[in-house]
Structures are given as C-alpha cells and as structure tokens.
Scaffold this motif. Sequence first.
Motif, PDB file in Angstrom:
ATOM      1  N   THR A 192      -3.061   4.060   1.910  1.00  0.00           N
ATOM      2  CA  THR A 192      -4.050   3.624   0.932  1.00  0.00           C
ATOM      3  C   THR A 192      -3.754   2.161   0.616  1.00  0.00           C
ATOM      4  O   THR A 192      -2.638   1.823   0.211  1.00  0.00           O
ATOM      5  CB  THR A 192      -3.984   4.482  -0.347  1.00  0.00           C
ATOM      6  N   GLY A 216       0.834  -1.197   0.000  1.00  0.00           N
ATOM      7  CA  GLY A 216       0.000   0.000   0.000  1.00  0.00           C
ATOM      8  C   GLY A 216       0.864   1.240   0.000  1.00  0.00           C
ATOM      9  O   GLY A 216       2.065   1.183   0.263  1.00  0.00           O
ATOM     10  N   LYS A 275      -8.837   1.757  -0.343  1.00  0.00           N
ATOM     11  CA  LYS A 275      -9.410   2.390   0.844  1.00  0.00           C
ATOM     12  C   LYS A 275      -8.309   3.161   1.572  1.00  0.00           C
ATOM     13  O   LYS A 275      -7.169   2.710   1.637  1.00  0.00           O
ATOM     14  CB  LYS A 275     -10.016   1.327   1.758  1.00  0.00           C
ATOM     15  N   THR A 276      -8.669   4.320   2.132  1.00  0.00           N
ATOM     16  CA  THR A 276      -7.709   5.143   2.856  1.00  0.00           C
ATOM     17  C   THR A 276      -7.913   4.973   4.360  1.00  0.00           C
ATOM     18  O   THR A 276      -9.033   5.056   4.857  1.00  0.00           O
ATOM     19  CB  THR A 276      -7.865   6.622   2.469  1.00  0.00           C
TER      20      THR A 276
END
Length: 144
Positions: A51, A28, A55-56
């Motif tokens: 991230t 990520g 999705k963060t």
Amino acid sequence: MKFPSAARAVLLALALLTGSSAALADEGAVTLVIFKGGWVFGGSAGKGVMTFHGKTYGLTAGGLDYGLVFGGSQTTLQGRVRNIRRAQDIAGVYAAAGAGVAFGAGIRGIVLTNPNGAILELGGKQVGLMANFDLSGLAITLKE
C-alpha cells in the motif's frame, strides 16, 4: 560574520539540492507470504501487497538459496518499504545472507535493500520444518 547575498544564495541552493532527494523519498506498507523449500539448493515463491499513497499494488516474489538449506516453510511477513519515490521502486533483486531454524512455528525478521535504494523492513511468523544457513536472493516484481 556576514555572508554576501550571492554566497547565501549558493549555500541555500546547495542545501535544497542535497536535501531534495531525501525529502521526496516515502514509505509504504508491505505484506508478503513466502513458501520456501530445499535441500542444499532451495527456492522460494510467494505473493503479497504493498500500500503506497492510498493505492494497493500486487507483488510477486521468488528466489534461490544456496548453502545449508533443509526442509520447507511458509513465512508471513509484514512491515514497510522505505526510501521509495514511486511504487515501481520496490521491484528488484534483494540479496541476503541468513540463518534460521523453524520447527513448528517461529519468528522471522529481515532487512533487505535493492539496487533502487528501497529498504524492506519485515517481520512475521514462519511455520514448517526449516533449517538454513545460506546466501539467498529474493526478486520482487510489481503487478500493475
């Protein structure tokens, strides 16, 4: 040389088992902003984001330093976290020995590993007046 079908099946199963954990690991993107200060003993605190799979996630970071630590700085690091299977794997304590000097603006790069096997590869800019030759620990937590 011809292997019996049972031996081929065992070899195939072993290959799948040994390669499956690496195949499941992913990576990520990470950004951290860390404030550091101290005199012999130092401390750092910061926040950031990761991230992962679109999705963060929010991150908090903090740690302690011991050694030759003098001054204060702000470091903005960007990079990646590798060898994670789920977002929670980034959480943990990362230990490092380091040395650096920043007067005004400087460049910083670091590679850290935690007990979950996550590997952080980060680089960025450091601003402030800081001299350090120290042992440090950085704890990262995931805000869900």
